[in-house]
Motif scaffolding. Structure first.
Motif, PDB file in Angstrom:
ATOM      1  N   TYR A  22       0.837  -1.211   0.000  1.00  0.00           N
ATOM      2  CA  TYR A  22       0.000   0.000   0.000  1.00  0.00           C
ATOM      3  C   TYR A  22       0.871   1.260   0.000  1.00  0.00           C
ATOM      4  CZ  TYR A  22      -3.309   3.478   1.793  1.00  0.00           C
ATOM      5  OH  TYR A  22      -4.078   4.606   1.973  1.00  0.00           O
ATOM      6  N   ARG A  31      -3.107   8.477  -0.581  1.00  0.00           N
ATOM      7  CA  ARG A  31      -3.226   7.455   0.458  1.00  0.00           C
ATOM      8  C   ARG A  31      -3.943   7.986   1.681  1.00  0.00           C
ATOM      9  NH1 ARG A  31       2.530   6.177   0.138  1.00  0.00           N
ATOM     10  NH2 ARG A  31       2.696   7.426   2.007  1.00  0.00           N
ATOM     11  N   TYR A  74      -9.059   0.991  -3.186  1.00  0.00           N
ATOM     12  CA  TYR A  74      -7.672   0.646  -3.492  1.00  0.00           C
ATOM     13  C   TYR A  74      -7.592  -0.765  -4.067  1.00  0.00           C
ATOM     14  CZ  TYR A  74      -6.434   4.649  -0.597  1.00  0.00           C
ATOM     15  OH  TYR A  74      -6.327   5.915  -0.076  1.00  0.00           O
TER      16      TYR A  74
END
Length: 182
Positions: A22, A31, A74
């Motif tokens: 990530y 993010r 995501y």
């Protein structure tokens, strides 16, 4: 190719790999805080998937659900697994899991002046190839403006706001700009 979707738990052996992927796969300004994702994944309308392909860890998928909407917040495939059709397989499986729902996502706008224009173009082509279509809408989250792609029907700005308020809560959602723009 055999894919296995498992809900991520903090005690999962994949937890550290997912966090590292990530952090590498998404730019800082795109993010959300990882801890927030993990905490929000405890809600029943959030699915944080760890994905294995042929028993090897392959990536992650984070989806926020609201009514008949599912927002692909995501999606990231491990660097070791890229270029093998796993991303497409993940999307095809997601379409089965979320069948009958409007599935949508946000990608960086195509701007020829951007440093990563080729990457943006490839990403867009990847989603179009996998059945997503332009919804002719733009979304601003924080300082970044995205293009919206989806499957199963259009998404209205008011629905997106309701989805994010349901996800983040009324106080947290006021701290961030999250809106459809013209």
């Amino acid at each position: 190719m055999k894919l296995n979707f498992t809900k991520l738990k903090t005690k999962s052996p994949d937890f550290r790999k997912i966090k590292q992927l990530y952090m590498r796969a998404f730019p800082d300004d795109e993010r959300a805080p990882f801890l927030m994702l993990v905490l929000k994944a405890k809600k029943k309308n959030v699915d944080f998937w760890s994905i294995h392909c042929n028993d090897e860890w392959a990536g992650m998928l984070y989806i926020v659900n609201y009514r008949d909407l599912s927002y692909v917040f995501y999606l990231a495939v491990s660097e070791d697994c890229r270029g093998k059709g796993i991303g497409s397989a993940i999307l095809q499986n997601a379409m089965k899991i979320y069948k009958g729902r409007r599935l949508f996502l946000a990608i960086e706008q195509l701007e020829e002046s951007s440093e990563n224009y080729e990457e943006r173009l490839k990403r867009r082509q990847f989603y179009i190839r996998n059945g997503f279509r332009e919804l002719h809408k733009k979304l601003r989250e924080g300082k970044v403006t995205y293009e919206i792609l989806g499957i199963g029907g259009d998404v209205e700005g008011s629905e997106y706001v309701a989805l994010m308020k349901s996800y983040a809560g009324s106080i947290l959602s006021k701290l961030f700009t999250m809106e459809f723009v013209d």
